[in-house]
Design a protein around this motif. Structure first.
Motif, PDB file in Angstrom:
ATOM      1  N   ARG A 140       0.831  11.273   9.318  1.00  0.00           N
ATOM      2  CA  ARG A 140       1.128  12.338  10.144  1.00  0.00           C
ATOM      3  C   ARG A 140       2.575  13.161   9.637  1.00  0.00           C
ATOM      4  N   LEU A 141       3.656  12.435   9.261  1.00  0.00           N
ATOM      5  CA  LEU A 141       4.721  12.881   8.792  1.00  0.00           C
ATOM      6  C   LEU A 141       4.436  13.397   7.363  1.00  0.00           C
ATOM      7  N   LEU A 142       3.908  12.664   6.539  1.00  0.00           N
ATOM      8  CA  LEU A 142       3.619  13.355   5.235  1.00  0.00           C
ATOM      9  C   LEU A 142       2.930  14.811   5.449  1.00  0.00           C
ATOM     10  N   GLU A 143       1.907  14.693   6.224  1.00  0.00           N
ATOM     11  CA  GLU A 143       1.203  16.229   6.437  1.00  0.00           C
ATOM     12  C   GLU A 143       2.229  17.261   6.894  1.00  0.00           C
ATOM     13  N   ARG A 144       3.084  16.765   7.822  1.00  0.00           N
ATOM     14  CA  ARG A 144       4.023  17.665   8.377  1.00  0.00           C
ATOM     15  C   ARG A 144       5.120  18.227   7.385  1.00  0.00           C
ATOM     16  N   GLU A 145       5.474  17.261   6.515  1.00  0.00           N
ATOM     17  CA  GLU A 145       6.315  17.486   5.333  1.00  0.00           C
ATOM     18  C   GLU A 145       5.886  18.482   4.404  1.00  0.00           C
ATOM     19  N   LEU A 146       4.781  18.317   4.008  1.00  0.00           N
ATOM     20  CA  LEU A 146       3.854  19.047   2.995  1.00  0.00           C
ATOM     21  C   LEU A 146       3.750  20.454   3.682  1.00  0.00           C
ATOM     22  N   SER A 147       3.653  20.605   4.723  1.00  0.00           N
ATOM     23  CA  SER A 147       3.413  21.948   5.437  1.00  0.00           C
ATOM     24  C   SER A 147       4.589  22.704   5.664  1.00  0.00           C
ATOM     25  N   LYS A 148       5.786  22.135   5.340  1.00  0.00           N
ATOM     26  CA  LYS A 148       7.027  23.129   5.891  1.00  0.00           C
ATOM     27  C   LYS A 148       7.020  24.065   4.773  1.00  0.00           C
ATOM     28  N   PRO A 149       7.615  25.333   5.469  1.00  0.00           N
ATOM     29  CA  PRO A 149       7.570  26.486   4.685  1.00  0.00           C
ATOM     30  C   PRO A 149       8.413  26.219   3.325  1.00  0.00           C
ATOM     31  N   GLY A 150       8.030  26.544   2.058  1.00  0.00           N
ATOM     32  CA  GLY A 150       9.208  26.656   0.738  1.00  0.00           C
ATOM     33  C   GLY A 150       8.804  25.160   0.229  1.00  0.00           C
ATOM     34  N   TYR A 151       8.181  24.467   0.796  1.00  0.00           N
ATOM     35  CA  TYR A 151       7.771  23.077   0.045  1.00  0.00           C
ATOM     36  C   TYR A 151       7.193  23.240  -1.454  1.00  0.00           C
ATOM     37  N   LYS A 152       7.870  22.588  -2.442  1.00  0.00           N
ATOM     38  CA  LYS A 152       7.422  22.823  -3.775  1.00  0.00           C
ATOM     39  C   LYS A 152       6.903  21.391  -4.224  1.00  0.00           C
ATOM     40  N   PRO A 153       5.524  21.530  -4.634  1.00  0.00           N
ATOM     41  CA  PRO A 153       4.930  20.116  -4.942  1.00  0.00           C
ATOM     42  C   PRO A 153       5.360  19.474  -6.278  1.00  0.00           C
ATOM     43  N   ARG A 154       5.763  18.458  -6.344  1.00  0.00           N
ATOM     44  CA  ARG A 154       5.896  17.554  -7.588  1.00  0.00           C
ATOM     45  C   ARG A 154       5.351  15.992  -7.403  1.00  0.00           C
ATOM     46  N   THR A 155       5.068  15.314  -8.408  1.00  0.00           N
ATOM     47  CA  THR A 155       4.356  14.048  -8.069  1.00  0.00           C
ATOM     48  C   THR A 155       5.267  13.250  -7.182  1.00  0.00           C
ATOM     49  N   ILE A 156       4.287  12.573  -6.164  1.00  0.00           N
ATOM     50  CA  ILE A 156       5.099  11.702  -5.246  1.00  0.00           C
ATOM     51  C   ILE A 156       4.708  10.276  -5.907  1.00  0.00           C
ATOM     52  N   LEU A 178      -2.225   8.024   3.713  1.00  0.00           N
ATOM     53  CA  LEU A 178      -1.555   8.839   2.912  1.00  0.00           C
ATOM     54  C   LEU A 178      -2.247   9.562   1.639  1.00  0.00           C
ATOM     55  N   LEU A 179      -3.018   8.386   1.331  1.00  0.00           N
ATOM     56  CA  LEU A 179      -4.092   9.177   0.037  1.00  0.00           C
ATOM     57  C   LEU A 179      -5.084  10.411   0.576  1.00  0.00           C
ATOM     58  N   GLU A 180      -5.530  10.350   1.677  1.00  0.00           N
ATOM     59  CA  GLU A 180      -6.355  11.310   2.304  1.00  0.00           C
ATOM     60  C   GLU A 180      -5.703  12.379   2.675  1.00  0.00           C
ATOM     61  N   VAL A 181      -4.404  12.388   3.133  1.00  0.00           N
ATOM     62  CA  VAL A 181      -3.596  13.452   3.258  1.00  0.00           C
ATOM     63  C   VAL A 181      -3.228  14.011   2.006  1.00  0.00           C
ATOM     64  N   LEU A 182      -2.962  13.415   0.836  1.00  0.00           N
ATOM     65  CA  LEU A 182      -2.651  13.933  -0.499  1.00  0.00           C
ATOM     66  C   LEU A 182      -3.853  14.731  -1.107  1.00  0.00           C
ATOM     67  N   ARG A 183      -5.224  13.793  -0.817  1.00  0.00           N
ATOM     68  CA  ARG A 183      -6.348  14.357  -1.539  1.00  0.00           C
ATOM     69  C   ARG A 183      -6.596  15.979  -0.870  1.00  0.00           C
ATOM     70  N   GLU A 184      -6.438  15.976   0.558  1.00  0.00           N
ATOM     71  CA  GLU A 184      -6.626  17.317   1.090  1.00  0.00           C
ATOM     72  C   GLU A 184      -5.983  18.412   0.669  1.00  0.00           C
ATOM     73  N   ALA A 185      -4.586  18.122   0.238  1.00  0.00           N
ATOM     74  CA  ALA A 185      -3.618  18.892   0.138  1.00  0.00           C
ATOM     75  C   ALA A 185      -3.725  19.116  -1.472  1.00  0.00           C
ATOM     76  N   ASN A 186      -4.275  18.433  -2.390  1.00  0.00           N
ATOM     77  CA  ASN A 186      -4.380  18.576  -3.658  1.00  0.00           C
ATOM     78  C   ASN A 186      -2.996  18.541  -4.202  1.00  0.00           C
ATOM     79  N   HIS A 187      -2.368  17.195  -3.938  1.00  0.00           N
ATOM     80  CA  HIS A 187      -1.109  17.059  -4.283  1.00  0.00           C
ATOM     81  C   HIS A 187      -1.336  15.788  -5.122  1.00  0.00           C
ATOM     82  N   PRO A 188      -0.339  15.959  -6.164  1.00  0.00           N
ATOM     83  CA  PRO A 188      -0.341  14.587  -7.500  1.00  0.00           C
ATOM     84  C   PRO A 188       0.418  13.683  -6.625  1.00  0.00           C
ATOM     85  N   VAL A 189      -0.124  12.488  -7.152  1.00  0.00           N
ATOM     86  CA  VAL A 189       0.350  11.155  -6.740  1.00  0.00           C
ATOM     87  C   VAL A 189       0.373   9.926  -7.739  1.00  0.00           C
ATOM     88  N   SER A 190       1.317   9.348  -7.779  1.00  0.00           N
ATOM     89  CA  SER A 190       1.453   8.168  -9.056  1.00  0.00           C
ATOM     90  C   SER A 190       1.785   6.914  -8.280  1.00  0.00           C
TER      91      SER A 190
END
Length: 385
Positions: A140-156, A178-190
């Motif tokens: 839930r916290l990850l979802e909120r942080e990824l939704s903040k205005p101006g968030y710039k994605p880089r590999t988590i 966490l992976l489910e949130v990242l998948r929904e957002a198309n966010h890179p993860v290592s």
């Protein structure tokens, strides 16, 4: 009755010579009985370095220490206000990470994250392996942080401190959320892990990898089951880790192997064998880290070495100090991961020659960050426009 007695903190300060280290550890009486710590990595449970007093249990003749309860895994809930941790270290290839858990049941004796338990008023020894913290609100916290205005994605990066696939993940399933949130957002993860449990999430990882959004690093410290059992007691066996490499590779997930840590005169002779086995299993890249012994990790590791490989103690510690400017550890950027000196250079050259021969790259798998779409879940603050 078992009493508690205050002892000098100096007893757990890094010693300057192997002779002093031997005397401090062997004569301190702080080693926990083998039956109480069965299946654990550490033999000691000293108070955290931030505590004002050191307390030890001793037998006053009324009750034996063997009657004390065994160390069982306990999990407490931690509710942080944010879940993404930022860093600007020049030694790591990422600027943000997530740790679903604090402490790690794998019990790896060399784990550099052990000293972080001191911030919770707990020991870096057995407490680190048995008194764990889970963050059930992480997704839930990850979802909120990824939704903040101006968030710039880089590999988590996930798994850079404690293992996200340690045994308690089977029940808590925080990593999967966490992976489910990242998948929904198309966010890179290592991801970095030494657990075959990562194969559970192939359904998510394979789909993300197909878009260039996921990669996994499997830590393989040794192929010797006996050494692994004593050094990493609750982690997957070396065979299971190689099976995880193969399973990930066959599913199309880019996977690398981390020969980490390399411990001189203990597992450094296995470098080429590990890389050969990893390449056969399907690994695409490889990297290594030299053994690190910061703060409380040094006396814990030295005590373990005295218990399991006493005949090698002086040789191992001598080589470690030869690569750390005469100290157990040197935290200087640029040196802390690889060490310095002739022996460190030899390890570097061997690793370089082996990876070149096998065609294993070094951090060659680049992930995409141009597909990112902010999530629209319950953790999002709605716009007033």
């Amino acid at each position: 009755m078992t009493l508690l007695s205050d002892v000098r903190q100096a007893a757990f300060q890094p010693a300057h010579t192997p002779d002093i280290a031997d005397a401090l550890v062997a004569a301190s009486g702080l080693r926990v009985d083998g039956e109480r710590r069965r299946g654990r990595g550490a033999g000691l449970n000293p108070s955290g370095r931030l505590e004002s007093q050191e307390r030890v249990a001793f037998d006053d003749g009324w009750q034996g220490l063997a009657d004390l309860p065994v160390f069982k895994t306990e999990v407490q809930v931690e509710r942080p206000r944010s879940v993404i941790t930022r860093n600007d270290s020049p030694d790591v290839p990422f600027d943000r990470s997530i740790n679903p858990y604090r402490g790690c049941e794998h019990g790896c004796i060399y784990c550099f994250a052990r000293p972080t338990h001191s911030f919770m008023g707990l020991s870096a020894g057995l407490d680190f392996e048995a008194k764990l913290f889970a963050k059930p609100d992480a997704a839930r916290l990850l979802e909120r942080e990824l939704s903040k205005p101006g968030y710039k994605p880089r590999t988590i990066a996930i798994g850079t401190n404690t293992d996200p696939y340690q045994p308690i993940e089977r029940e808590w399933r925080i990593m999967r959320q966490l992976l489910e949130v990242l998948r929904e957002a198309n966010h890179p993860v290592s991801i970095v892990t030494k657990s075959a449990l990562v194969l559970r999430d192939l359904d998510i990882l394979a789909g993300m990898a197909e878009k260039g959004l996921a990669r996994v690093g499997i830590s393989v410290t040794t192929l010797d089951r006996k050494l692994a059992r004593s050094m990493e007691p609750r982690a997957s066996t070396p065979t299971r880790r190689l099976e995880a490499v193969k399973g990930l590779s066959e599913a199309g997930v880019p996977v690398g192997v981390l020969v980490s840590p390399i411990i001189p005169a203990l597992n450094d002779h296995e470098i080429e064998r590990i890389l050969d086995a990893a390449k056969t299993a399907g690994a695409r890249e490889a990297s290594y880290v030299l053994l690190r012994l910061p703060l409380e990790v040094s006396p814990l590791f030295r005590d373990w070495l005295l218990q399991h490989y006493p005949e090698r103690y002086r040789h191992v510690m001598s080589l470690i100090r030869s690569m750390r400017d005469g100290k157990d550890y040197d935290a200087e950027f640029g040196k802390r991961m690889k060490g310095a000196g002739p022996y460190a250079w030899q390890i570097s050259r061997r690793f370089e020659m082996a990876t070149r021969r096998l065609g294993l790259g070094r951090r060659s798998m680049q992930l995409r960050d141009d597909l990112f779409t902010p999530p629209n879940g319950s953790g999002v603050q709605l716009s007033l426009l």
